[in-house]
Design a protein around this motif. Structure first.
Motif, short mmCIF file in Angstrom:
data_model
loop_
_atom_site.label_atom_id
_atom_site.label_comp_id
_atom_site.label_asym_id
_atom_site.label_seq_id
_atom_site.Cartn_x
_atom_site.Cartn_y
_atom_site.Cartn_z
N LEU A 85 -50.52 -67.70 2.48
CA LEU A 85 -51.60 -67.93 1.55
C LEU A 85 -52.84 -68.42 2.29
O LEU A 85 -52.72 -69.05 3.34
CB LEU A 85 -51.21 -68.99 0.51
CG LEU A 85 -50.10 -68.66 -0.48
CD1 LEU A 85 -49.78 -69.89 -1.31
CD2 LEU A 85 -50.49 -67.50 -1.38
N PRO A 86 -54.04 -68.17 1.77
CA PRO A 86 -55.23 -68.82 2.32
C PRO A 86 -55.10 -70.33 2.23
O PRO A 86 -54.44 -70.84 1.32
CB PRO A 86 -56.36 -68.29 1.41
CG PRO A 86 -55.82 -67.04 0.81
CD PRO A 86 -54.34 -67.26 0.66
N LEU A 130 -59.17 -74.43 -10.75
CA LEU A 130 -60.46 -73.75 -10.62
C LEU A 130 -60.65 -73.23 -9.19
O LEU A 130 -61.15 -72.13 -8.98
CB LEU A 130 -61.60 -74.69 -11.00
CG LEU A 130 -61.75 -74.99 -12.49
CD1 LEU A 130 -62.85 -76.03 -12.70
CD2 LEU A 130 -62.06 -73.72 -13.26
N LEU A 131 -60.25 -74.03 -8.22
CA LEU A 131 -60.35 -73.58 -6.83
C LEU A 131 -59.48 -72.35 -6.58
O LEU A 131 -59.87 -71.41 -5.89
CB LEU A 131 -59.92 -74.70 -5.89
CG LEU A 131 -60.89 -75.87 -5.71
CD1 LEU A 131 -60.23 -76.99 -4.93
CD2 LEU A 131 -62.15 -75.41 -5.00
N VAL A 132 -58.28 -72.35 -7.16
CA VAL A 132 -57.36 -71.23 -6.93
C VAL A 132 -57.80 -69.99 -7.70
O VAL A 132 -57.89 -68.89 -7.15
CB VAL A 132 -55.93 -71.62 -7.35
CG1 VAL A 132 -54.99 -70.43 -7.26
CG2 VAL A 132 -55.41 -72.74 -6.46
N ARG A 138 -55.58 -62.67 -2.59
CA ARG A 138 -54.38 -62.25 -3.31
C ARG A 138 -53.29 -63.31 -3.15
O ARG A 138 -53.04 -63.80 -2.08
CB ARG A 138 -53.90 -60.91 -2.76
CG ARG A 138 -52.66 -60.37 -3.47
CD ARG A 138 -52.29 -59.01 -2.91
NE ARG A 138 -51.99 -59.12 -1.48
CZ ARG A 138 -50.77 -59.41 -1.01
NH1 ARG A 138 -49.77 -59.64 -1.84
NH2 ARG A 138 -50.56 -59.48 0.30
N LEU A 139 -52.66 -63.64 -4.27
CA LEU A 139 -51.60 -64.64 -4.24
C LEU A 139 -50.27 -63.98 -3.90
O LEU A 139 -49.89 -62.98 -4.50
CB LEU A 139 -51.50 -65.35 -5.59
CG LEU A 139 -52.73 -66.16 -6.03
CD1 LEU A 139 -52.46 -66.83 -7.37
CD2 LEU A 139 -53.12 -67.18 -4.98
N ALA A 141 -46.20 -64.22 -3.84
CA ALA A 141 -45.20 -64.93 -4.65
C ALA A 141 -44.38 -65.90 -3.81
O ALA A 141 -44.14 -67.05 -4.22
CB ALA A 141 -44.28 -63.92 -5.34
N LEU A 142 -43.95 -65.48 -2.62
CA LEU A 142 -43.17 -66.36 -1.77
C LEU A 142 -44.00 -67.54 -1.29
O LEU A 142 -43.52 -68.68 -1.22
CB LEU A 142 -42.61 -65.58 -0.57
CG LEU A 142 -41.74 -66.38 0.40
CD1 LEU A 142 -40.54 -66.98 -0.32
CD2 LEU A 142 -41.28 -65.49 1.55
N GLY A 143 -45.26 -67.29 -0.98
CA GLY A 143 -46.13 -68.38 -0.56
C GLY A 143 -46.35 -69.39 -1.66
O GLY A 143 -46.35 -70.61 -1.43
N VAL A 144 -46.54 -68.92 -2.89
CA VAL A 144 -46.71 -69.82 -4.02
C VAL A 144 -45.46 -70.65 -4.25
O VAL A 144 -45.52 -71.86 -4.48
CB VAL A 144 -47.07 -69.02 -5.29
CG1 VAL A 144 -47.02 -69.92 -6.53
CG2 VAL A 144 -48.45 -68.40 -5.16
N ALA A 145 -44.28 -70.00 -4.16
CA ALA A 145 -43.02 -70.72 -4.34
C ALA A 145 -42.84 -71.78 -3.27
O ALA A 145 -42.37 -72.90 -3.54
CB ALA A 145 -41.86 -69.74 -4.32
N ALA A 146 -43.20 -71.46 -2.03
CA ALA A 146 -43.08 -72.43 -0.94
C ALA A 146 -44.00 -73.62 -1.15
O ALA A 146 -43.61 -74.77 -0.95
CB ALA A 146 -43.38 -71.75 0.39
#
Length: 316
Positions: A85-86, A130-132, A138-139, A141-146
């Protein structure tokens, strides 16, 4: 008004906010677990060597538990999120942590969950959302879960760190946790990523050195110092500063654009942090201490009050 203890503790999440920039710009690709090991283990061994203190009794297994939560599991998830992710997106997902800590503190620490804490927590989530949401990235899924998993384990680690007060000096306790977390990560990193690269560039070594000395040894010492001195809820709200730093560095160093919505989100996050630090945030109301029990009167002498400061017990 933020006091010195809060300001020093706030340096830790501010430093962690630079992790994402260092990871993406200086470290070799696709090695998040190696980065976590190198960040934690050398810093922990250095602190243990400087303090020359080892755990005693229950603190062997407590150090392992805390090191796994605060260091091992958290850093693994952190670096996975950072690679996928960024920086600003990965960091802002940790905004759930204050609400998680507030809930855990109610059951484990006896802190009262106040309306102020809930409002500040919701505002923090709204601000980082708001930042996200305004980011063009692009989000994954694995990065968000981590990133979300990192918030959960870190919240648990913060509350247990407050519940278990170590009798050892701060640097020693920090070193134990860094070593424990690093050792937990070693077999996982070898199994998943294999042996370290045969060669590392100067930029790689500089990045690893910064993460170990500044991002781990210094930042975690400040963080655990804050947990000792402040309430768990106060400390965890300071973690919202990490996404602000990450986003600011993305704008200053990487040339990422900031929208008006993102600036509004940053303002809301700052307001939530300050609002949460005001007296009474998330802490139980402490009443006056009860009077000490009266000592049994000796023959011919009036009763006295027992005092915990007395060097000798009351006469019987």
């Amino acid at each position: 008004m933020l006091n010195n203890r809060l300001l020093l503790t706030a340096l830790a999440p501010a430093i962690w906010g630079t992790t994402y920039l260092v990871t993406t710009e200086f470290l070799p690709p696709d090695r998040p677990l190696l980065a976590a090991v190198i960040r934690a283990l050398p810093a922990g061994l250095l602190l243990v060597a400087l303090t020359r203190r080892l755990p005693k009794g229950d603190w062997w297994w407590r150090s392992l538990v805390l090191g796994t939560l605060n260091i091992g599991a958290f850093l693994a998830l952190l670096f996975v999120a950072a690679y996928r992710l960024p920086g600003g997106v990965a960091a802002t997902l940790g905004a759930l942590q204050p609400l998680l800590v507030a809930g855990l503190s109610t059951g484990l620490l006896g802190e009262r969950l106040t309306l102020r804490t809930v409002l500040a927590g919701v505002a923090g989530v709204a601000g980082v959302s708001l930042l996200v949401l305004q980011s063009a990235a692009r989000l994954d899924a694995l990065g968000v879960a981590a990133a979300a998993g990192g918030a959960v384990v870190m919240a648990t680690g913060v509350v247990l760190s407050k519940r278990w007060t170590s009798p050892a000096p701060l640097l020693a306790t920090t070193g134990w946790q860094l070593v424990a977390g690093g050792l937990v990560l070693v077999p996982v990193a070898l199994a998943v990523e294999g042996p370290p690269p045969a060669t590392l560039s100067g930029a790689n070594l500089a990045g690893y050195g910064y993460l170990a000395l500044v991002g781990a040894a210094l930042a975690y010492s400040l963080w655990f110092r804050g947990i000792r001195a402040l309430s768990a809820t106060q400390v965890t709200f300071l973690g919202l500063l990490s996404p602000l730093v990450a986003t600011l560095l993305g704008w200053l160093v990487l040339g990422q654009q900031l929208t008006a919505w993102q600036l509004l989100g940053a303002a809301i996050v700052l307001a939530a942090v300050v609002f949460a630090q005001r007296r009474g945030s998330g802490t139980a109301t402490a009443g006056p201490l009860p009077a000490p029990p009266a000592c049994p009167p000796a023959t011919g002498t009036p009763a006295r009050r027992c005092s915990p400061e007395r060097a000798t017990p009351c006469p019987l």
